[in-house]
Design a protein around this motif. Structure first.
Motif, PDB file in Angstrom:
ATOM      1  N   SER A 105     -24.114  -9.998  -0.084  1.00  0.00           N
ATOM      2  CA  SER A 105     -23.335  -9.858  -1.324  1.00  0.00           C
ATOM      3  C   SER A 105     -22.721 -11.185  -1.758  1.00  0.00           C
ATOM      4  O   SER A 105     -22.413 -11.369  -2.936  1.00  0.00           O
ATOM      5  N   TRP A 137     -12.199  -5.089  -7.326  1.00  0.00           N
ATOM      6  CA  TRP A 137     -12.424  -3.657  -7.080  1.00  0.00           C
ATOM      7  C   TRP A 137     -13.897  -3.263  -7.248  1.00  0.00           C
ATOM      8  O   TRP A 137     -14.513  -2.718  -6.329  1.00  0.00           O
ATOM      9  N   ASP A 138     -14.449  -3.516  -8.440  1.00  0.00           N
ATOM     10  CA  ASP A 138     -15.809  -3.045  -8.726  1.00  0.00           C
ATOM     11  C   ASP A 138     -16.851  -3.687  -7.822  1.00  0.00           C
ATOM     12  O   ASP A 138     -17.773  -3.016  -7.360  1.00  0.00           O
ATOM     13  N   GLU A 139     -16.717  -4.977  -7.547  1.00  0.00           N
ATOM     14  CA  GLU A 139     -17.722  -5.628  -6.712  1.00  0.00           C
ATOM     15  C   GLU A 139     -17.622  -5.197  -5.257  1.00  0.00           C
ATOM     16  O   GLU A 139     -18.641  -4.992  -4.595  1.00  0.00           O
ATOM     17  N   MET A 196     -16.380  -2.248  -4.130  1.00  0.00           N
ATOM     18  CA  MET A 196     -16.827  -0.858  -4.025  1.00  0.00           C
ATOM     19  C   MET A 196     -18.342  -0.735  -4.182  1.00  0.00           C
ATOM     20  O   MET A 196     -18.974   0.114  -3.554  1.00  0.00           O
ATOM     21  N   ASP A 197     -18.937  -1.603  -4.987  1.00  0.00           N
ATOM     22  CA  ASP A 197     -20.390  -1.613  -5.113  1.00  0.00           C
ATOM     23  C   ASP A 197     -21.048  -1.995  -3.784  1.00  0.00           C
ATOM     24  O   ASP A 197     -22.038  -1.391  -3.383  1.00  0.00           O
ATOM     25  N   VAL A 198     -20.476  -2.977  -3.095  1.00  0.00           N
ATOM     26  CA  VAL A 198     -21.012  -3.393  -1.795  1.00  0.00           C
ATOM     27  C   VAL A 198     -20.885  -2.249  -0.784  1.00  0.00           C
ATOM     28  O   VAL A 198     -21.825  -1.964  -0.044  1.00  0.00           O
ATOM     29  N   LYS A 205     -20.762   0.947  -1.410  1.00  0.00           N
ATOM     30  CA  LYS A 205     -21.724   1.977  -1.793  1.00  0.00           C
ATOM     31  C   LYS A 205     -23.134   1.596  -1.339  1.00  0.00           C
ATOM     32  O   LYS A 205     -23.862   2.416  -0.763  1.00  0.00           O
ATOM     33  N   ARG A 206     -23.530   0.345  -1.567  1.00  0.00           N
ATOM     34  CA  ARG A 206     -24.863  -0.088  -1.171  1.00  0.00           C
ATOM     35  C   ARG A 206     -25.030  -0.115   0.349  1.00  0.00           C
ATOM     36  O   ARG A 206     -26.107   0.177   0.874  1.00  0.00           O
ATOM     37  N   GLU A 234     -25.644   3.441   1.343  1.00  0.00           N
ATOM     38  CA  GLU A 234     -27.013   3.811   0.972  1.00  0.00           C
ATOM     39  C   GLU A 234     -28.037   3.209   1.935  1.00  0.00           C
ATOM     40  O   GLU A 234     -29.045   3.857   2.256  1.00  0.00           O
TER      41      GLU A 234
END
Length: 110
Positions: A30, A47-49, A51-53, A55-56, A59
């Motif tokens: 990341s 926050w968004d970056e 939480m995206d990490v 989530k990925r 997954e």
């Protein structure tokens, strides 16, 4: 913000190193400041970056195990950067000796 999280595949047995490695790979790729220890991976960013990490990373583990357990703890502190290393450095200064920081000067807070 700093997020400390742990991703565990459920039903994959006791040896889950390969699955956990995939989650850590996502975090490291990341480009965000991060640190992994025996129990958690911490990542710092907006926050968004962050939480995206997370989530990925979930997954990535989920592709190897259908069910995943996620434990997450966050320090949401707008405007603070380099908290991932700064907090540890403050504690290390305190451990180094009494002249490193004085109680009440604000530098002893982790």
């Amino acid at each position: 913000m700093i997020v400390a999280f742990s991703v565990t595949p459920v039903g994959a047995g006791e040896n889950v190193g390969a699955e956990v490695a995939e989650a850590v790979r996502v975090v490291r790729e990341s480009g965000l400041p991060n640190r992994t220890d025996a129990m958690f991976t911490s990542v710092e960013g907006e926050w968004d970056e962050v939480m995206d990490v997370v989530k990925r990373a979930v997954e990535a583990v989920q592709t190897r195990a259908g069910r995943v357990s996620l434990v997450l703890k966050a320090d949401v502190r707008p405007g603070v950067t380099d908290g991932l290393t700064g907090k540890v450095e403050r504690v290390e200064r305190l451990l180094a000796g009494p002249d490193a920081a004085r109680p009440g000067d604000g530098r002893e807070t982790a």
